[in-house]
Design a protein around this motif. Sequence first.
Motif, PDB file in Angstrom:
ATOM      1  N   PRO A   1       0.812  -1.231   0.000  1.00 46.84           N
ATOM      2  CA  PRO A   1       0.000   0.000   0.000  1.00 46.84           C
ATOM      3  C   PRO A   1       0.846   1.282   0.000  1.00 46.84           C
ATOM      4  CG  PRO A   1      -0.890  -1.578   1.550  1.00 46.84           C
ATOM      5  CD  PRO A   1       0.420  -2.137   1.073  1.00 46.84           C
ATOM      6  N   LEU A   2       2.018   1.245   0.637  1.00 52.23           N
ATOM      7  CA  LEU A   2       2.897   2.422   0.596  1.00 52.23           C
ATOM      8  C   LEU A   2       3.333   2.721  -0.839  1.00 52.23           C
ATOM      9  CD1 LEU A   2       5.181   1.970   3.741  1.00 52.23           C
ATOM     10  CD2 LEU A   2       3.541   3.805   3.320  1.00 52.23           C
ATOM     11  N   VAL A   3       3.676   1.680  -1.572  1.00 49.24           N
ATOM     12  CA  VAL A   3       4.062   1.851  -2.975  1.00 49.24           C
ATOM     13  C   VAL A   3       2.870   2.367  -3.776  1.00 49.24           C
ATOM     14  CG1 VAL A   3       4.753   0.613  -5.076  1.00 49.24           C
ATOM     15  CG2 VAL A   3       5.947   0.179  -2.924  1.00 49.24           C
ATOM     16  N   MET A   4       1.700   1.782  -3.544  1.00 47.77           N
ATOM     17  CA  MET A   4       0.500   2.242  -4.255  1.00 47.77           C
ATOM     18  C   MET A   4       0.246   3.718  -3.978  1.00 47.77           C
ATOM     19  SD  MET A   4      -2.229  -0.877  -3.821  1.00 47.77           S
ATOM     20  CE  MET A   4      -3.569   0.122  -4.393  1.00 47.77           C
ATOM     21  N   TYR A   5       0.374   4.131  -2.740  1.00 47.35           N
ATOM     22  CA  TYR A   5       0.122   5.519  -2.357  1.00 47.35           C
ATOM     23  C   TYR A   5       1.161   6.461  -2.975  1.00 47.35           C
ATOM     24  CZ  TYR A   5      -0.364   9.724   0.410  1.00 47.35           C
ATOM     25  OH  TYR A   5      -0.524  11.024   0.795  1.00 47.35           O
ATOM     26  N   THR A   6       2.449   6.094  -2.856  1.00 44.49           N
ATOM     27  CA  THR A   6       3.492   6.996  -3.346  1.00 44.49           C
ATOM     28  C   THR A   6       3.499   7.109  -4.869  1.00 44.49           C
ATOM     29  OG1 THR A   6       5.133   5.221  -3.248  1.00 44.49           O
ATOM     30  CG2 THR A   6       5.022   6.714  -1.368  1.00 44.49           C
ATOM     31  N   PHE A   7       3.060   6.073  -5.564  1.00 44.00           N
ATOM     32  CA  PHE A   7       3.010   6.131  -7.022  1.00 44.00           C
ATOM     33  C   PHE A   7       1.649   6.601  -7.533  1.00 44.00           C
ATOM     34  CE2 PHE A   7       6.867   3.723  -6.596  1.00 44.00           C
ATOM     35  CZ  PHE A   7       7.625   4.085  -7.698  1.00 44.00           C
ATOM     36  N   GLY A   8       0.763   6.980  -6.610  1.00 48.00           N
ATOM     37  CA  GLY A   8      -0.527   7.554  -6.999  1.00 48.00           C
ATOM     38  C   GLY A   8      -1.529   6.567  -7.548  1.00 48.00           C
ATOM     39  N   TYR A   9      -1.433   5.290  -7.172  1.00 49.82           N
ATOM     40  CA  TYR A   9      -2.354   4.286  -7.706  1.00 49.82           C
ATOM     41  C   TYR A   9      -3.715   4.286  -7.010  1.00 49.82           C
ATOM     42  CZ  TYR A   9       1.298   2.050 -10.502  1.00 49.82           C
ATOM     43  OH  TYR A   9       2.262   1.785 -11.421  1.00 49.82           O
ATOM     44  N   PHE A  10      -3.905   5.120  -5.985  1.00 50.68           N
ATOM     45  CA  PHE A  10      -5.184   5.132  -5.294  1.00 50.68           C
ATOM     46  C   PHE A  10      -6.232   6.000  -5.987  1.00 50.68           C
ATOM     47  CE2 PHE A  10      -2.945   3.659  -1.337  1.00 50.68           C
ATOM     48  CZ  PHE A  10      -3.661   2.488  -1.220  1.00 50.68           C
ATOM     49  N   SER A  11      -5.794   6.884  -6.863  1.00 49.92           N
ATOM     50  CA  SER A  11      -6.781   7.771  -7.477  1.00 49.92           C
ATOM     51  C   SER A  11      -6.535   7.923  -8.971  1.00 49.92           C
ATOM     52  CB  SER A  11      -6.747   9.138  -6.801  1.00 49.92           C
ATOM     53  OG  SER A  11      -5.441   9.686  -6.883  1.00 49.92           O
ATOM     54  N   PRO A  12      -7.252   7.319  -9.824  1.00 50.53           N
ATOM     55  CA  PRO A  12      -8.079   6.133  -9.587  1.00 50.53           C
ATOM     56  C   PRO A  12      -7.205   4.871  -9.673  1.00 50.53           C
ATOM     57  CG  PRO A  12      -8.302   6.786 -11.862  1.00 50.53           C
ATOM     58  CD  PRO A  12      -7.365   7.795 -11.211  1.00 50.53           C
ATOM     59  N   VAL A  13      -7.722   3.780  -9.145  1.00 50.93           N
ATOM     60  CA  VAL A  13      -6.989   2.507  -9.197  1.00 50.93           C
ATOM     61  C   VAL A  13      -7.157   1.919 -10.595  1.00 50.93           C
ATOM     62  CG1 VAL A  13      -6.810   0.179  -8.238  1.00 50.93           C
ATOM     63  CG2 VAL A  13      -7.349   2.103  -6.738  1.00 50.93           C
ATOM     64  N   PRO A  14      -6.027   1.641 -11.297  1.00 49.93           N
ATOM     65  CA  PRO A  14      -6.124   1.068 -12.651  1.00 49.93           C
ATOM     66  C   PRO A  14      -6.762  -0.333 -12.624  1.00 49.93           C
ATOM     67  CG  PRO A  14      -3.859   1.754 -12.139  1.00 49.93           C
ATOM     68  CD  PRO A  14      -4.650   1.876 -10.888  1.00 49.93           C
ATOM     69  N   GLY A  15      -7.404  -0.695 -13.709  1.00 50.30           N
ATOM     70  CA  GLY A  15      -8.075  -1.995 -13.800  1.00 50.30           C
ATOM     71  C   GLY A  15      -7.156  -3.175 -13.551  1.00 50.30           C
ATOM     72  N   TRP A  16      -5.942  -3.145 -14.128  1.00 53.09           N
ATOM     73  CA  TRP A  16      -5.015  -4.262 -13.949  1.00 53.09           C
ATOM     74  C   TRP A  16      -4.647  -4.436 -12.478  1.00 53.09           C
ATOM     75  CZ3 TRP A  16      -0.333  -3.592 -11.618  1.00 53.09           C
ATOM     76  CH2 TRP A  16       0.164  -2.285 -11.533  1.00 53.09           C
ATOM     77  N   LEU A  17      -4.615  -3.317 -11.729  1.00 47.08           N
ATOM     78  CA  LEU A  17      -4.232  -3.388 -10.323  1.00 47.08           C
ATOM     79  C   LEU A  17      -5.316  -4.047  -9.480  1.00 47.08           C
ATOM     80  CD1 LEU A  17      -2.049  -2.800  -8.275  1.00 47.08           C
ATOM     81  CD2 LEU A  17      -2.952  -0.484  -8.041  1.00 47.08           C
ATOM     82  N   TRP A  18      -6.584  -3.823  -9.842  1.00 44.76           N
ATOM     83  CA  TRP A  18      -7.668  -4.508  -9.136  1.00 44.76           C
ATOM     84  C   TRP A  18      -7.531  -6.030  -9.288  1.00 44.76           C
ATOM     85  CZ3 TRP A  18     -10.197  -2.433  -5.436  1.00 44.76           C
ATOM     86  CH2 TRP A  18     -10.548  -1.093  -5.450  1.00 44.76           C
ATOM     87  N   ILE A  19      -7.190  -6.457 -10.479  1.00 47.77           N
ATOM     88  CA  ILE A  19      -7.025  -7.900 -10.731  1.00 47.77           C
ATOM     89  C   ILE A  19      -5.821  -8.421  -9.951  1.00 47.77           C
ATOM     90  CG2 ILE A  19      -6.614  -9.646 -12.512  1.00 47.77           C
ATOM     91  CD1 ILE A  19      -7.993  -7.582 -14.449  1.00 47.77           C
ATOM     92  N   LYS A  20      -4.730  -7.663  -9.968  1.00 46.73           N
ATOM     93  CA  LYS A  20      -3.545  -8.064  -9.202  1.00 46.73           C
ATOM     94  C   LYS A  20      -3.886  -8.166  -7.723  1.00 46.73           C
ATOM     95  CE  LYS A  20       0.740  -6.647  -7.281  1.00 46.73           C
ATOM     96  NZ  LYS A  20       1.278  -5.559  -6.546  1.00 46.73           N
ATOM     97  N   LEU A  21      -4.603  -7.187  -7.196  1.00 46.07           N
ATOM     98  CA  LEU A  21      -4.974  -7.202  -5.780  1.00 46.07           C
ATOM     99  C   LEU A  21      -5.866  -8.393  -5.447  1.00 46.07           C
ATOM    100  CD1 LEU A  21      -5.523  -3.384  -5.158  1.00 46.07           C
ATOM    101  CD2 LEU A  21      -3.586  -4.806  -4.404  1.00 46.07           C
ATOM    102  N   ALA A  22      -6.715  -8.798  -6.393  1.00 50.54           N
ATOM    103  CA  ALA A  22      -7.540  -9.998  -6.181  1.00 50.54           C
ATOM    104  C   ALA A  22      -6.642 -11.234  -6.085  1.00 50.54           C
ATOM    105  CB  ALA A  22      -8.553 -10.150  -7.317  1.00 50.54           C
ATOM    106  N   PHE A  23      -5.645 -11.329  -6.974  1.00 48.68           N
ATOM    107  CA  PHE A  23      -4.693 -12.444  -6.897  1.00 48.68           C
ATOM    108  C   PHE A  23      -3.906 -12.402  -5.588  1.00 48.68           C
ATOM    109  CE2 PHE A  23      -4.990 -12.987 -11.608  1.00 48.68           C
ATOM    110  CZ  PHE A  23      -5.247 -14.348 -11.612  1.00 48.68           C
ATOM    111  N   VAL A  24      -3.522 -11.206  -5.162  1.00 53.49           N
ATOM    112  CA  VAL A  24      -2.777 -11.065  -3.903  1.00 53.49           C
ATOM    113  C   VAL A  24      -3.640 -11.506  -2.720  1.00 53.49           C
ATOM    114  CG1 VAL A  24      -1.685  -9.409  -2.326  1.00 53.49           C
ATOM    115  CG2 VAL A  24      -1.186  -9.319  -4.774  1.00 53.49           C
ATOM    116  N   LEU A  25      -4.912 -11.141  -2.729  1.00 55.20           N
ATOM    117  CA  LEU A  25      -5.819 -11.589  -1.674  1.00 55.20           C
ATOM    118  C   LEU A  25      -5.896 -13.117  -1.650  1.00 55.20           C
ATOM    119  CD1 LEU A  25      -7.931 -10.968   0.537  1.00 55.20           C
ATOM    120  CD2 LEU A  25      -9.637 -10.908  -1.293  1.00 55.20           C
TER     121      LEU A  25
END
Length: 178
Positions: free
Chosen positions: A72-96
């Motif tokens: 999440p620190l990397v996501m925040y510092t690289f600005g992936y929270f606004s908006p979250v790209p589609g590929w990242l949602w899929i990656k986060l599902a795999f990570v879960l």
Amino acid sequence: MLLYLKALHIIFIVTWFSGMFYIVRLFIYNAEAAQKTGVEREVLQKQYEIMIKRLWFGITWPSAVLTLIFGPLVMYTFGYFSPVPGWLWIKLAFVLLLYCYHYSLHLIYRQQMRGLFSISSQKLRVWNEVATIFLVAIVMLVVVKQNMSWAWGLGGLLLFVVLLMSAIKIYKSIRDKK
């Protein structure tokens, strides 16, 4: 600073996966040692118990936690929270799902530490490859991102799973012949 956070995240991902790959191998060896008798069984299981505990609590769990902190620190510092790209949602599902897999390994750990071996070494060999499937899927998503076709990505992952399971079957037949 940003690249240091990203580097630490990658380092802890690597050590976490290393721990998950090796812990299942130790589970396999421990399960096979449980089938032996006498002193051989006692000595092997005592050694595997030490190795399993050190790997699980010294490397694998800390790496999983630190991956969860730095991600999440990397996501925040690289600005992936606004908006979250589609590929990242899929990656986060795999990570879960990967954390669910990690928890399943913890359940196997607890069973084996109590001397229960309800999962055969062959089933553990198959279960060991689940981490490989997650690794391939997550790395492909991160590297290829939006350039990946859904059909080709899913088809490639399914083909990889089929090849991996075929290799396990072939290896089992070779082992059974010996």
